[in-house]
Motif scaffolding. Structure first.
Motif, PDB file in Angstrom:
ATOM      1  N   ALA A  81       0.843  -1.437  -0.131  1.00  0.00           N
ATOM      2  CA  ALA A  81       0.049   0.063   0.117  1.00  0.00           C
ATOM      3  C   ALA A  81       0.885   1.223  -0.011  1.00  0.00           C
ATOM      4  O   ALA A  81       0.411   2.123  -0.560  1.00  0.00           O
ATOM      5  CB  ALA A  81      -1.076   0.199   1.335  1.00  0.00           C
ATOM      6  N   SER A  82       1.865   1.046   0.590  1.00  0.00           N
ATOM      7  CA  SER A  82       2.761   2.393   0.671  1.00  0.00           C
ATOM      8  C   SER A  82       3.414   2.541  -0.780  1.00  0.00           C
ATOM      9  O   SER A  82       3.570   3.737  -1.086  1.00  0.00           O
ATOM     10  CB  SER A  82       4.108   2.129   1.588  1.00  0.00           C
ATOM     11  N   ALA A  83       3.724   1.577  -1.530  1.00  0.00           N
ATOM     12  CA  ALA A  83       4.124   1.642  -2.824  1.00  0.00           C
ATOM     13  C   ALA A  83       3.138   2.451  -3.638  1.00  0.00           C
ATOM     14  O   ALA A  83       3.453   3.234  -4.386  1.00  0.00           O
ATOM     15  CB  ALA A  83       4.646   0.389  -3.524  1.00  0.00           C
ATOM     16  N   VAL A  84       1.812   1.994  -3.660  1.00  0.00           N
ATOM     17  CA  VAL A  84       0.692   2.512  -4.438  1.00  0.00           C
ATOM     18  C   VAL A  84       0.366   4.056  -4.029  1.00  0.00           C
ATOM     19  O   VAL A  84       0.171   4.765  -4.911  1.00  0.00           O
ATOM     20  CB  VAL A  84      -0.736   1.792  -3.989  1.00  0.00           C
ATOM     21  N   LEU A  85       0.581   4.219  -2.579  1.00  0.00           N
ATOM     22  CA  LEU A  85       0.426   5.707  -2.041  1.00  0.00           C
ATOM     23  C   LEU A  85       1.290   6.579  -2.743  1.00  0.00           C
ATOM     24  O   LEU A  85       0.922   7.723  -3.004  1.00  0.00           O
ATOM     25  CB  LEU A  85       0.091   5.827  -0.689  1.00  0.00           C
ATOM     26  N   THR A  86       2.643   5.956  -2.671  1.00  0.00           N
ATOM     27  CA  THR A  86       3.563   7.135  -3.074  1.00  0.00           C
ATOM     28  C   THR A  86       3.480   7.526  -4.667  1.00  0.00           C
ATOM     29  O   THR A  86       3.857   8.357  -5.152  1.00  0.00           O
ATOM     30  CB  THR A  86       5.109   6.419  -2.957  1.00  0.00           C
ATOM     31  N   ILE A  87       2.981   6.471  -5.348  1.00  0.00           N
ATOM     32  CA  ILE A  87       2.596   6.790  -6.758  1.00  0.00           C
ATOM     33  C   ILE A  87       1.727   7.902  -6.923  1.00  0.00           C
ATOM     34  O   ILE A  87       1.991   9.032  -7.491  1.00  0.00           O
ATOM     35  CB  ILE A  87       2.031   5.473  -7.604  1.00  0.00           C
ATOM     36  N   PHE A  88       0.482   7.888  -6.336  1.00  0.00           N
ATOM     37  CA  PHE A  88      -0.332   8.968  -6.061  1.00  0.00           C
ATOM     38  C   PHE A  88       0.238  10.377  -5.657  1.00  0.00           C
ATOM     39  O   PHE A  88       0.105  11.423  -6.051  1.00  0.00           O
ATOM     40  CB  PHE A  88      -1.679   8.449  -5.285  1.00  0.00           C
ATOM     41  N   ILE A  89       0.820  10.228  -4.565  1.00  0.00           N
ATOM     42  CA  ILE A  89       1.762  11.312  -3.988  1.00  0.00           C
ATOM     43  C   ILE A  89       2.587  12.095  -4.943  1.00  0.00           C
ATOM     44  O   ILE A  89       2.733  13.079  -5.110  1.00  0.00           O
ATOM     45  CB  ILE A  89       2.207  10.898  -2.759  1.00  0.00           C
ATOM     46  N   GLY A  90       3.416  11.333  -5.653  1.00  0.00           N
ATOM     47  CA  GLY A  90       4.444  11.752  -6.259  1.00  0.00           C
ATOM     48  C   GLY A  90       3.757  12.389  -7.450  1.00  0.00           C
ATOM     49  O   GLY A  90       4.415  13.253  -8.189  1.00  0.00           O
ATOM     50  N   PHE A  91       2.822  11.675  -8.299  1.00  0.00           N
ATOM     51  CA  PHE A  91       2.057  12.101  -9.401  1.00  0.00           C
ATOM     52  C   PHE A  91       1.438  13.543  -9.056  1.00  0.00           C
ATOM     53  O   PHE A  91       1.704  14.719  -9.965  1.00  0.00           O
ATOM     54  CB  PHE A  91       1.182  11.038 -10.035  1.00  0.00           C
ATOM     55  N   ILE A  92       0.699  13.618  -8.051  1.00  0.00           N
ATOM     56  CA  ILE A  92      -0.305  14.611  -7.757  1.00  0.00           C
ATOM     57  C   ILE A  92       0.639  15.814  -7.444  1.00  0.00           C
ATOM     58  O   ILE A  92       0.442  16.876  -7.750  1.00  0.00           O
ATOM     59  CB  ILE A  92      -1.206  14.267  -6.781  1.00  0.00           C
ATOM     60  N   ILE A  93       1.814  15.862  -6.281  1.00  0.00           N
ATOM     61  CA  ILE A  93       2.189  16.774  -5.810  1.00  0.00           C
ATOM     62  C   ILE A  93       3.478  17.487  -6.946  1.00  0.00           C
ATOM     63  O   ILE A  93       3.615  18.574  -6.602  1.00  0.00           O
ATOM     64  CB  ILE A  93       2.940  16.426  -4.612  1.00  0.00           C
ATOM     65  N   SER A  94       3.739  16.612  -7.681  1.00  0.00           N
ATOM     66  CA  SER A  94       4.993  17.297  -8.433  1.00  0.00           C
ATOM     67  C   SER A  94       3.988  17.866  -9.664  1.00  0.00           C
ATOM     68  O   SER A  94       4.621  18.608 -10.648  1.00  0.00           O
ATOM     69  CB  SER A  94       5.694  16.035  -9.117  1.00  0.00           C
ATOM     70  N   SER A  95       2.720  17.603  -9.803  1.00  0.00           N
ATOM     71  CA  SER A  95       2.293  18.556 -10.966  1.00  0.00           C
ATOM     72  C   SER A  95       2.178  20.089 -10.778  1.00  0.00           C
ATOM     73  O   SER A  95       1.883  20.747 -11.740  1.00  0.00           O
ATOM     74  CB  SER A  95       0.603  17.821 -11.308  1.00  0.00           C
ATOM     75  N   ALA A  96       2.629  20.477  -9.611  1.00  0.00           N
ATOM     76  CA  ALA A  96       2.365  21.839  -9.395  1.00  0.00           C
ATOM     77  C   ALA A  96       3.716  22.467  -9.855  1.00  0.00           C
ATOM     78  O   ALA A  96       3.707  23.858  -9.960  1.00  0.00           O
ATOM     79  CB  ALA A  96       1.995  22.108  -7.984  1.00  0.00           C
ATOM     80  N   THR A  97       4.958  21.722  -9.928  1.00  0.00           N
ATOM     81  CA  THR A  97       5.973  22.355 -10.241  1.00  0.00           C
ATOM     82  C   THR A  97       6.036  23.242 -11.286  1.00  0.00           C
ATOM     83  O   THR A  97       6.506  24.494 -11.112  1.00  0.00           O
ATOM     84  CB  THR A  97       7.161  21.557 -10.224  1.00  0.00           C
ATOM     85  N   SER A  98       5.762  22.829 -12.518  1.00  0.00           N
ATOM     86  CA  SER A  98       5.787  23.679 -13.575  1.00  0.00           C
ATOM     87  C   SER A  98       4.925  24.841 -13.457  1.00  0.00           C
ATOM     88  O   SER A  98       5.188  26.200 -13.848  1.00  0.00           O
ATOM     89  CB  SER A  98       5.628  23.166 -14.821  1.00  0.00           C
ATOM     90  N   SER A  99       3.685  24.688 -12.947  1.00  0.00           N
ATOM     91  CA  SER A  99       2.888  25.841 -12.826  1.00  0.00           C
ATOM     92  C   SER A  99       3.362  26.790 -11.878  1.00  0.00           C
ATOM     93  O   SER A  99       2.892  28.277 -12.263  1.00  0.00           O
ATOM     94  CB  SER A  99       1.431  25.308 -12.318  1.00  0.00           C
ATOM     95  N   ILE A 100       3.822  26.585 -10.738  1.00  0.00           N
ATOM     96  CA  ILE A 100       4.285  27.310  -9.726  1.00  0.00           C
ATOM     97  C   ILE A 100       5.554  28.361 -10.349  1.00  0.00           C
ATOM     98  O   ILE A 100       5.427  29.499 -10.389  1.00  0.00           O
ATOM     99  CB  ILE A 100       5.092  26.714  -8.523  1.00  0.00           C
ATOM    100  N   ILE A 101       6.430  27.724 -11.143  1.00  0.00           N
ATOM    101  CA  ILE A 101       7.419  28.282 -11.699  1.00  0.00           C
ATOM    102  C   ILE A 101       7.059  29.563 -12.953  1.00  0.00           C
ATOM    103  O   ILE A 101       7.447  30.360 -13.032  1.00  0.00           O
ATOM    104  CB  ILE A 101       8.671  27.406 -12.109  1.00  0.00           C
ATOM    105  N   VAL A 102       6.032  28.822 -13.796  1.00  0.00           N
ATOM    106  CA  VAL A 102       5.533  29.632 -14.867  1.00  0.00           C
ATOM    107  C   VAL A 102       4.779  30.782 -14.385  1.00  0.00           C
ATOM    108  O   VAL A 102       4.977  32.190 -14.732  1.00  0.00           O
ATOM    109  CB  VAL A 102       4.942  28.866 -15.955  1.00  0.00           C
ATOM    110  N   PHE A 103       4.039  30.538 -13.424  1.00  0.00           N
ATOM    111  CA  PHE A 103       3.472  31.671 -12.624  1.00  0.00           C
ATOM    112  C   PHE A 103       4.195  32.672 -12.130  1.00  0.00           C
ATOM    113  O   PHE A 103       3.894  34.085 -12.378  1.00  0.00           O
ATOM    114  CB  PHE A 103       2.518  31.056 -11.413  1.00  0.00           C
TER     115      PHE A 103
END
Length: 415
Positions: free
Chosen positions: A325-347
């Motif tokens: 379950a930890s492996a599955v959760l880290t997939i969701f965490i990694g995908f969702i939380i990293s999607s902000a990086t580009s938007s934060i920098i371009v903003f």
């Protein structure tokens, strides 16, 4: 790669200009070859950097280090990047340096060789600092090149650039498990060949970039009539920094200590733990790619809201999950939380388009600095309260995403 790119006038920041801005950037489209080259270079750069955290178990066992000393290695690496990136960004805003990227990669090359030969803890710290110095030189100017080659698709270009870095970061644990663990610390020197390849690519990109540089400083672009006021811009930059803090500190906690967490809680081997870390970092890379185009289409503010707060349920569940379950959760965490990086920098770039290099340096540098400082503090906490307690505390970090309510509405032309 020597073909000039036509970009929109409002995207230009001193001292980078193009000879003809009559045609809109959207018609010209992105310079895909340049974007691919800078993304590949980012991949190679961050692959080498991620080796540092990936070999922590080897260094810990070889030199009897505690978690606080491990955190200091991360701090040495990331502090040089954090301290120098805004300075380098400010300098290149005033006078762009087309071949500085290749020179910066040389510091990474030397740092890797030194790390492979290091026999004392202070030498390890120096080697880590040199790799951080290479990162400080690389990121501000490469972010400018990605925007210049975007053809007006700024989120897409930033995501392509970030994809290379995130995927490179994810490769570190995998390469460490397959090469460094079986062959030992001296095998780190083999990765210097990657640095040499990056130097060649970046030197070629420098030749494309050089004709884009004007001899005279271009005036700041005119303000959009619907642009936020100076005060709102300052507030928005502070909010974006806070959002990046919550994201990067959590990612840093997993990158630096997830291996030890899995070994301590589930008694897995070092190699197995490195594969689990690779899963998280690969999901992180995928999220970084998709976040930018979604921001171009739907607005960066919405992507930031989803990315930071969307990860909160999964981070709260992680400390109580089993191994699978930890492996599955880290997939969701990694995908969702990293999607902000580009938007934060371009903003942030759109808030201050006349200070592109400095803003990129501040945000990339802040990300490194918060990660390094956080890793050192979390190492101290782990020594006294246990590694599991660290993840219970870090699970609350995405809640800082509520600050996104203070971000201004940007004009449609700069969304």
């Amino acid at each position: 790669m020597n073909k000039p790119v036509v970009v929109r006038e409002e995207a230009l920041v001193a001292p980078v200009v193009v000879p003809d801005v009559a045609a809109p950037a959207a018609v010209a489209g992105p310079a895909y070859v340049v974007l691919a080259g800078i993304s590949l270079s980012h991949f190679l750069n961050d692959t080498m950097q991620s080796l540092i955290a990936s070999v922590y178990p080897i260094l810990k066992d070889s030199y009897a280090l505690d978690f606080a000393q491990i955190g200091m290695i991360t701090l040495a690496f990331q502090f040089t990047a954090s301290l120098l990136q805004p300075v380098i960004g400010y300098v290149t805003d005033r006078k762009a340096q087309p071949f500085s990227l290749a020179i910066g990669m040389g510091f990474t090359f030397v740092g890797l060789l030194l790390l492979s030969l290091a026999q004392q803890y202070p030498v390890i710290l120096v080697a880590a600092a040199l790799v951080g110095l290479g990162s400080a030189v690389f990121h501000p100017e490469s972010a400018r090149i990605a925007r210049l080659a975007s053809g007006g698709r700024y989120g897409f270009a930033q995501s392509v650039f970030q994809l290379g870095g995130s995927f490179g970061t994810s490769m570190g644990p995998l390469l460490a498990a397959l090469i460094v663990v079986p062959f030992g610390q001296p095998s780190i020197a083999w990765f210097s060949s990657i640095a040499f390849l990056a130097i060649v690519i970046l030197w070629r990109i420098g030749h494309w970039y050089k004709p884009q540089i004007a001899t005279k400083k271009a005036p700041p672009p005119p303000a959009h009539p619907d642009a936020p006021s100076s005060l709102r811009v300052k507030v928005a930059l502070v909010v974006l920094v806070a959002l990046l803090f919550s994201k990067q500190l959590y990612v840093s906690s997993l990158s630096s200590y997830y291996i030890f967490y899995l070994i301590d809680k589930f008694a897995v081997s070092t190699q197995t733990a490195q594969f689990y870390l690779f899963i998280f970092l690969a999901a992180n890379a995928a999220g970084a790619f998709f976040g930018g185009p979604l921001g171009d289409r739907f607005g960066r503010k919405y992507v930031i809201w989803f990315s930071i707060l969307g990860a909160l349920p999964f981070t709260l569940a992680l400390p109580y999950a089993g191994l699978f379950a930890s492996a599955v959760l880290t997939i969701f965490i990694g995908f969702i939380i990293s999607s902000a990086t580009s938007s934060i920098i371009v903003f942030a770039q759109e808030l201050m388009p006349h200070r592109l290099g400095m803003i990129s340096g501040v945000f990339f540098g802040f990300a490194f600095g918060i990660g390094g400082l956080g890793a050192a503090v979390l190492g101290k906490v782990a020594d006294h309260a246990g590694i599991a307690f660290v993840y219970q505390v870090c699970a609350l970090l995405p809640a800082i995403g509520l600050l996104a309510v203070f971000l201004p509405k940007m004009p449609k032309a700069a969304r």
